[in-house]
Each structure stands twice: as C-alpha cells, then as structure tokens.
Motif scaffolding. Sequence first.
Motif, PDB file in Angstrom:
ATOM      1  N   ALA A 130     -78.481 -39.461  -0.359  1.00 56.87           N
ATOM      2  CA  ALA A 130     -78.431 -40.630   0.509  1.00 56.87           C
ATOM      3  C   ALA A 130     -79.296 -41.768  -0.023  1.00 56.87           C
ATOM      4  N   ARG A 174     -79.239 -43.043  10.324  1.00 57.61           N
ATOM      5  CA  ARG A 174     -79.039 -43.013   8.873  1.00 57.61           C
ATOM      6  C   ARG A 174     -79.921 -41.941   8.252  1.00 57.61           C
ATOM      7  N   ARG A 175     -79.367 -41.199   7.324  1.00 60.54           N
ATOM      8  CA  ARG A 175     -80.127 -40.138   6.678  1.00 60.54           C
ATOM      9  C   ARG A 175     -81.270 -40.692   5.833  1.00 60.54           C
ATOM     10  N   PRO A 200     -77.045 -37.495  12.043  1.00 65.09           N
ATOM     11  CA  PRO A 200     -77.184 -36.492  10.982  1.00 65.09           C
ATOM     12  C   PRO A 200     -76.556 -35.172  11.397  1.00 65.09           C
ATOM     13  N   ARG A 201     -75.872 -34.536  10.447  1.00 66.28           N
ATOM     14  CA  ARG A 201     -75.194 -33.288  10.740  1.00 66.28           C
ATOM     15  C   ARG A 201     -76.158 -32.118  10.599  1.00 66.28           C
ATOM     16  N   CYS A 251     -76.282 -35.560   1.232  1.00 67.19           N
ATOM     17  CA  CYS A 251     -75.508 -35.990   2.392  1.00 67.19           C
ATOM     18  C   CYS A 251     -74.008 -35.774   2.234  1.00 67.19           C
ATOM     19  N   TRP A 252     -73.557 -35.366   1.060  1.00 63.80           N
ATOM     20  CA  TRP A 252     -72.118 -35.170   0.842  1.00 63.80           C
ATOM     21  C   TRP A 252     -71.934 -34.355  -0.422  1.00 63.80           C
ATOM     22  N   GLU A 260     -74.410 -45.003   3.438  1.00 64.08           N
ATOM     23  CA  GLU A 260     -73.491 -44.939   4.583  1.00 64.08           C
ATOM     24  C   GLU A 260     -73.425 -46.264   5.318  1.00 64.08           C
ATOM     25  N   TRP A 286     -74.940 -42.140  -2.127  1.00 62.04           N
ATOM     26  CA  TRP A 286     -74.090 -42.581  -1.028  1.00 62.04           C
ATOM     27  C   TRP A 286     -74.894 -43.419  -0.039  1.00 62.04           C
ATOM     28  N   THR A 305     -81.871 -37.418   0.805  1.00 61.75           N
ATOM     29  CA  THR A 305     -81.301 -36.246   1.452  1.00 61.75           C
ATOM     30  C   THR A 305     -79.886 -35.983   0.938  1.00 61.75           C
TER      31      THR A 305
END
Length: 261
Positions: A79, A7-8, A132-133, A14-15, A126, A124, A12
């Motif tokens: 996030a 999980r971020r 994490p990307r 995140c989208w 999740e 967001w 952060t």
Amino acid sequence: MTEAATRRTPGTPCWTSLMVHSLAATQDFYHALFGWEFTPGPQQLGAYVRAVRDGRPVAGLGELPAERQLPLSWMTYLASNDADETAEMIRACGGTVAVGPLDADEAGRMLIASDPEGAVFGVWQEDEHAAPREAGPAGTPVWHELTAREPGAVAKFYQMVFGYEPDGTGSAPEPEPGRRTLCLAGRPVCAIRSADPALPRDRGAHWMTHFAVANVDEAARRVAELGGRVVEPPSDRATGRAALVTDQEGAAFTVVRAAEV
C-alpha cells in the motif's frame, strides 16, 4: 468513515495478483481449490478479473499476451498513499520501476517495481477507501514473505521505502533462523527470509503469497488432483502447518491453516 480511518498503512500488503497464459483454465483451478468466483477488473494491462470470496475481492488474475512466455509468479502489492512519490523512493533506494505509475480505472493508482535483488512487487494507491480487510478466512491471502539471498541488505531497501520496523514483538510470528518479521506501528505485516543455498540461481529473489485453507493436507491433495504440484509437502513449521505448491501453470504459492501465518 474518513479516508484516514480506512486507507491502509503504507507498506501493508494490500493485494496479490497473478498473470497467466490461460485465464479460463486458471479460473477453473482456483475456483475448485478456493471456491473463488470472478468479476471483471481493470483492463489497462489486458484481460483481468478479480477473484471474490464471500462477497469481497481477494486477488486478481490477468492474462498474458500469447507471445509473452514469462515465468509465472504471484505478485504482492504494498500500500501507498502516493504511488508517484513511492516510485521516486524506489528509484532513489536502488530499485527499478518497470510499469507505471498509472491509473487502474476508478480503483486507484498502481506501479510494478523490483527491489535491488530483482524481486518483483507492486505498489497500490487506493482511491476506493474501503475498510481494511481482516485476513484469515479460508481462500484468502493471509501473509506475504520475501525470499532473498542477502536479506539484511534488501531489508534496508524496504525499510527506507516503506518505513518498516524490523523484528517486531508481541503478536509477531515466532522467530525462525534466517527469517525476520517486518512491522508497521508494532504490528507484523510481512517477513523476509534467507534463500536456501540450493535455490536455483535463475529462481532469484521473490515474494510468496500464503493463502489460508481449512486443512493443509487436504488442500495439497486437491492441488495435485487439479493438475498442480506439491513442491514441499505439508509440515509443521514455527508459523503453523503449511505446504508449498504450484498451480496448473507452475505459479508457486503456500497454503497455510486458516488463522495462522
């Protein structure tokens, strides 16, 4: 992998997502510019698709109801481990929660809010604990910045809500006048910059998404060819070569050379 490992960190970016008037035309624009493909996404707020690059989701596009003629803007999501708790913090610190918190299918829980200067952002939480990307490849969002008229005051809001540490060191981008980097655990995650005095009052405070491209000058030319507009031509900045552009409906974003922010 455990939830804690994937999980971020709260706060952060995140989208990023964009609500538009013509979803089909906007998909065509970003497919031609970034090579995005599209898959269906959560439909709670209307027609919505996820943009996919190299097999992974990178952004969202939604369609506004025909009667809603709103200014268009890419929205940064931050996030959270608990969207409901974050909503309470936003209100307590002087922000406004406009939508949610609500569930987005099985993907998580979200809300849309604004900070004390009126800049709109998302939160967001999740439920799909994907790894994490790593940011950087062309066609992906790689950096997010908030433009504010009183950056010092608004920075305190985000620090209280998300626990940001100001003015990080080490791997943070080189400092610029009127720009401050916000960090989590010593890692730069976003920035706040002072608004240009010439910024129209109705533009207001806003978040800006930076997308990576292989060549900024070519990307700017392509934007114009596709019906968008180059607002600030490509130039070398302290954070790398970049250009401010808009898509065919007027939504602004920045293109930066891949692996630079």
